[in-house]
Design an enzyme around this catalytic site. Structure first.
Site, short mmCIF file in Angstrom:
data_model
loop_
_atom_site.label_atom_id
_atom_site.label_comp_id
_atom_site.label_asym_id
_atom_site.label_seq_id
_atom_site.Cartn_x
_atom_site.Cartn_y
_atom_site.Cartn_z
N CYS A 29 6.24 -0.22 6.84
CA CYS A 29 5.84 0.95 6.06
C CYS A 29 6.98 1.32 5.13
O CYS A 29 8.15 1.27 5.54
CB CYS A 29 5.54 2.10 7.03
SG CYS A 29 5.10 3.65 6.22
N LEU A 30 6.65 1.67 3.88
CA LEU A 30 7.71 2.00 2.91
C LEU A 30 8.48 3.25 3.33
O LEU A 30 9.60 3.45 2.87
CB LEU A 30 7.11 2.18 1.51
CG LEU A 30 6.59 0.90 0.85
CD1 LEU A 30 5.97 1.21 -0.51
CD2 LEU A 30 7.68 -0.15 0.72
N GLY A 63 0.84 -1.20 0.00
CA GLY A 63 0.00 0.00 0.00
C GLY A 63 0.86 1.23 0.00
O GLY A 63 2.03 1.19 0.40
N HIS A 75 -2.14 7.59 7.20
CA HIS A 75 -1.15 8.47 6.54
C HIS A 75 -1.80 9.79 6.11
O HIS A 75 -1.21 10.85 6.26
CB HIS A 75 -0.58 7.79 5.28
CG HIS A 75 0.63 6.93 5.54
ND1 HIS A 75 1.79 7.43 6.07
CD2 HIS A 75 0.85 5.61 5.29
CE1 HIS A 75 2.69 6.45 6.15
NE2 HIS A 75 2.14 5.33 5.68
N GLN A 111 3.08 10.09 1.03
CA GLN A 111 4.39 9.41 1.04
C GLN A 111 5.19 9.75 -0.21
O GLN A 111 6.40 9.49 -0.26
CB GLN A 111 4.21 7.90 1.14
CG GLN A 111 3.74 7.42 2.50
CD GLN A 111 3.59 5.91 2.53
OE1 GLN A 111 2.59 5.36 2.09
NE2 GLN A 111 4.62 5.23 3.02
N HIS A 154 -4.03 1.55 7.71
CA HIS A 154 -2.66 2.11 7.77
C HIS A 154 -2.55 3.30 6.80
O HIS A 154 -2.04 4.36 7.17
CB HIS A 154 -1.66 1.00 7.42
CG HIS A 154 -0.24 1.43 7.31
ND1 HIS A 154 0.73 1.03 8.19
CD2 HIS A 154 0.40 2.24 6.41
CE1 HIS A 154 1.90 1.57 7.85
NE2 HIS A 154 1.73 2.31 6.77
N GLU A 155 -3.06 3.13 5.56
CA GLU A 155 -2.91 4.18 4.55
C GLU A 155 -3.82 5.37 4.87
O GLU A 155 -3.43 6.52 4.65
CB GLU A 155 -3.21 3.64 3.14
CG GLU A 155 -2.36 2.44 2.70
CD GLU A 155 -0.86 2.62 2.86
OE1 GLU A 155 -0.38 3.77 2.85
OE2 GLU A 155 -0.17 1.60 3.04
ZN ZN Z 1 2.98 3.49 5.61
#
Ligand code: ZN
Length: 193
Positions: free
Chosen positions: A91-92, A43, A137, A48, A133-134
């Protein structure tokens, strides 16, 4: 377009709803998906990649060939939550860092898709977790904010290392000052929200 890492200020930006779907937005989504696949993520949220929009992409198989698992959520809103489940998350924007996060087991999410149609999804398992999670963000909330004090302490050194890396990149001129980042986000916001 690139994925920014903690503690980049774009990750604390509260994103604004998008007003329209057009070819520009579709191109952004394509780039976000490509970046997500390149880093084997499941995701990615728009802030991000320094885009101040309520937009997330997801593919829980992290496989560009699995098109049926590829989903885009524009202006997502979680309207119902059920149950609670704790699972390991990454997380990226936090390479190689993981920690257990409590999330709702089942959710209902309302959003628009890339065709501009309103959709309602009922999700559970990993899909429910990724969307939560997204969506966090988009409100500037990171998974580390949801760790228990003990689990946060366990990754403290990794976070300090990322902070040092960020400061180093900034000294090299690779990352602009906060005011410039904010000005750019505000400008992009004016264009689409
Ligand atoms: Zn993340």
């Amino acid at each position: 377009m690139r994925i920014v890492k903690y503690p980049h200020p774009a990750l604390r930006h509260i994103s604004k709803p998008l007003l329209r779907v057009d070819s520009g937005l579709k191109a952004m989504v394509r780039q976000m998906l490509d970046l997500m696949y390149a880093q084997e993520g499941v995701g990615l949220a728009a802030n991000q990649v320094e885009l101040p929009y309520r937009l997330i992409v997801m593919n829980t198989k992290s496989d560009s060939a699995a098109k049926e698992e590829e989903h885009v959520f524009i202006n997502p809103e979680i309207t119902r939550r059920k149950g609670l489940e704790e699972k390991e998350e990454g997380c990226l924007s936090f390479p190689e860092i993981n920690g257990p996060v409590k999330r709702s087991q089942k959710i209902t999410v309302n959003a628009y898709n890339l065709a501009g149609q309103e959709i309602t999804w009922e999700l559970d398992g990993i899909c429910a977790r990724v969307v939560q999670h997204e969506c966090d963000h988009l409100d500037g909330i990171l998974f580390i904010d949801r760790l228990s004090p003990a689990n946060l302490l366990a990754i403290k050194q990794d976070l300090l290392d990322l902070e040092a890396e960020f400061a180093g990149d900034r000294r090299l001129g690779l990352i602009p000052e906060d005011q410039l980042i904010t000005a750019r986000l505000n400008q992009l916001e004016l264009a689409r929200t």
